[in-house]
Design a protein around this motif. Structure first.
Motif, short mmCIF file in Angstrom:
data_model
loop_
_atom_site.label_atom_id
_atom_site.label_comp_id
_atom_site.label_asym_id
_atom_site.label_seq_id
_atom_site.Cartn_x
_atom_site.Cartn_y
_atom_site.Cartn_z
N ARG A 85 7.96 10.44 -2.12
CA ARG A 85 9.36 10.47 -1.43
C ARG A 85 10.11 11.48 -2.22
O ARG A 85 10.88 12.26 -1.70
N ASN B 2 -0.46 12.34 -5.56
CA ASN B 2 0.22 11.73 -6.37
C ASN B 2 -0.55 10.85 -7.21
O ASN B 2 -1.86 11.05 -7.25
N ARG C 238 4.58 19.83 5.42
CA ARG C 238 5.39 18.54 4.92
C ARG C 238 5.42 18.26 3.47
O ARG C 238 5.97 17.29 3.30
N VAL D 142 -6.62 12.02 10.21
CA VAL D 142 -5.20 11.66 9.50
C VAL D 142 -4.17 12.62 10.12
O VAL D 142 -2.97 12.02 10.19
N ARG E 163 -3.37 7.41 7.27
CA ARG E 163 -2.85 8.39 6.12
C ARG E 163 -3.83 8.78 5.13
O ARG E 163 -4.78 8.09 4.98
N LEU F 127 3.09 17.75 1.23
CA LEU F 127 2.26 16.52 0.77
C LEU F 127 1.28 17.12 -0.25
O LEU F 127 0.43 17.89 0.11
N PRO G 92 0.82 -1.29 0.02
CA PRO G 92 0.01 0.23 -0.04
C PRO G 92 0.76 1.28 0.03
O PRO G 92 0.22 2.33 -0.49
N LYS H 226 -1.43 11.45 14.41
CA LYS H 226 -0.55 10.52 13.89
C LYS H 226 -1.04 9.18 14.70
O LYS H 226 -0.60 7.89 14.38
N PHE I 47 -0.33 19.43 5.90
CA PHE I 47 0.13 18.99 4.41
C PHE I 47 1.10 19.93 3.89
O PHE I 47 2.21 19.55 3.31
N ALA J 123 -1.35 1.80 -3.34
CA ALA J 123 -1.89 3.08 -2.93
C ALA J 123 -3.21 3.53 -3.48
O ALA J 123 -4.17 3.96 -3.00
N LYS K 27 8.24 17.10 -4.04
CA LYS K 27 7.96 17.91 -2.94
C LYS K 27 7.28 19.28 -3.23
O LYS K 27 7.24 20.34 -2.44
N GLY L 243 2.52 0.70 -5.30
CA GLY L 243 1.41 0.45 -6.01
C GLY L 243 -0.14 0.36 -5.33
O GLY L 243 -1.20 0.62 -6.12
N ARG M 242 2.14 13.96 -12.66
CA ARG M 242 1.21 12.85 -13.19
C ARG M 242 -0.23 12.96 -12.44
O ARG M 242 -1.21 12.77 -13.22
N MET N 102 -4.50 8.50 1.97
CA MET N 102 -3.93 7.83 0.83
C MET N 102 -3.74 8.46 -0.60
O MET N 102 -4.79 9.41 -0.53
N GLY O 109 1.33 12.43 -0.77
CA GLY O 109 2.68 12.27 -0.43
C GLY O 109 3.71 11.50 -1.20
O GLY O 109 2.86 10.72 -2.45
#
Ligand code: CMC
Length: 391
Positions: free
Chosen positions: A273, A328, A323, A258, A266, A325, A226, A261, A320, A231, A276, A229, A281, A268, A271
């Motif tokens: 890696r 995606n 961070r 969300v 999260r 986020l 999760p 913590k 968000f 996700a 930023k 892919g 996409r 989904m 975010g």
């Protein structure tokens, strides 16, 4: 850290050189072989992009035609794979089935074991790209209890996949152009993404000299999770659950969860890696989402409205923003696939289908490098010092 650099999660380690994909996470830029993803999504189809990723250049008309017909020529899978399928429970997750099927291909193509021969590597690449749609559609048909639909060579790559998914022996499937274009775009956007977890898995697995079908099966297995892919599936489940609990009216409450913590929840599809700033996409996917929903008369789709509302709130919320986020690619792709009629558990399998191009190109790039070595990370040992058994 002694002799080794310690970098858990590889936040600052380049594992290879690659000329395939470039990401600038701060600019929100993604290039395949130097071409911006926006231009590729606008001007090319998935076969163009596959050719580009594999060969480094876009095909001219003749090269495109030859590539299309080469791929088409390899879409059938061995009839015995149907027996292999029967070993699975009917309700098996498609990613479990796909991991098995892709690995099983290695038992059918013995020439693929000679990975030092570029011709053999190329044919393995074509076989994988050609057969993935057939395998994904088989996993779906098996789950539905419907007969498999064989590939048809007069259709496009994506049109053929749609037909293998949705036609039955009683009723053929008329490919809707907007749907075909949308799915083709999903394929383009997922085709490669440099050294993500599954691609790194394929490289590491392939670095031992294993068979390409085995290396790609490892990539499929990695993609399933999760945080990667999986996700897209998790994102749609989240939207459906939130819709069932009250939809837009409950967004505020959900966001509090969300941000807490300790809840372990999260958002989904949010975010990344590397990105930023934003995920280019996701922008393209959001536009495709609007197009498809309009074409299918689903403009008022409550999940799309819910997703837009979540995005709107998140983009203003300091949690968000601080961070970095952003949505995606998976945030909107699930809504598109759902509108097309693709069931949620199949989303990640479709991602795998598209990413196969990137995986196999990266595998080939690695093996083409005369200097390549087996990947072998080191560790920082934290266990017991040497001791004797006392019995
Ligand atoms: N919702 C809430 N908080 C989040 C989220 C999210 N989706 N993503 C990251 N955070 C927080 C995280 O808790 C951490 O906060 P703090 O600094 O206070 O501890 C901070 O943001 C950084 O997160 P991280 O987990 O350290 O970042 P990462 O680079 O290790 O993880 C990620 C990247 C994609 C795994 C993560 O953002 C995530 O789990 N997102 C949700 C799953 C998802 O959508 N994955 C698809 C990625 S794109 C497609 C693909 O690669 O397959």
């Amino acid at each position: 850290t002694g002799m080794f650099t310690y970098d858990p999660g590889f936040l600052a380690t380049a594992s290879c050189e690659s000329a395939i994909t470039y990401i600038d996470g701060d600019k929100g830029q993604l290039l395949y072989r130097g071409y911006p993803i926006e231009q590729l999504a606008e001007n090319c189809d998935f076969m163009d992009v596959s050719y580009l990723i594999l060969n480094g250049e876009l095909p001219d008309d003749k090269q495109k035609q030859d590539f299309d017909s080469l791929v088409t020529h390899h879409t059938m899978v061995h009839e015995q794979l149907q027996l292999f399928m029967r070993g699975f429970r009917r309700d098996a997750h498609p990613m479990a089935v796909l991991t098995g099927l892709v690995g099983a291909l290695s038992a059918f193509y013995h020439d693929s074991t000679d990975i030092t021969n570029p011709r053999h590597r190329e044919i393995s690449a074509i076989r994988l790209i050609a057969k993935m749609p057939t395998l994904v559609a088989m996993a779906y048909k098996y789950n539905q209890g419907q007969p498999y639909i064989y590939p048809r060579n007069d259709l496009s790559y994506t049109g053929n996949f749609l037909r293998m998914m949705f036609a039955t022996p009683c009723e053929d499937y008329q490919v809707n152009e907007v749907v075909e274009r949308a799915l083709d775009r999903i394929f383009i956007l997922h085709a490669d993404h440099e050294q993500n977890a599954s691609t790194s898995t394929v490289r590491l697995c392939g670095s031992s000299g294993t068979n390409p079908f085995a290396a790609i099966a490892a990539g499929v297995a990695c993609l399933w999770g999760p945080a990667h892919g999986g996700a897209n599936e998790a994102c749609l489940q989240m939207l459906e659950q939130l819709q069932a609990e009250g939809g837009v009216a409950k967004v505020g409450e959900f966001m509090e969860k969300v941000k807490d913590k300790s809840s372990g929840v999260r958002l989904m599809g949010f975010g990344h890696r590397v990105y930023k700033n934003y995920d280019p996409r996701a922008k393209l996917m959001q536009a495709t989402c609007k197009e498809v929903l309009t074409a299918l008369g689903l403009e008022n789709d409550p999940l799309f409205k819910l997703a837009m509302e979540l995005e709107r709130i998140a983009l203003e919320d300091p949690y968000f923003v601080d961070r970095k986020l952003y949505p995606n690619v998976d945030f909107y792709s699930g809504i598109v696939q759902r509108a097309i009629g693709i069931p949620t558990p199949l989303f990640t399998a479709i991602f795998a289908l598209a990413r196969t191009v990137g995986w196999i190109a990266q595998w080939d790039e690695m093996l083409s490098d005369p200097e390549y070595k087996i990947g072998r990370p080191r560790q920082l040992y934290t266990g017991s010092a040497v001791r004797d058994i006392k019995r």
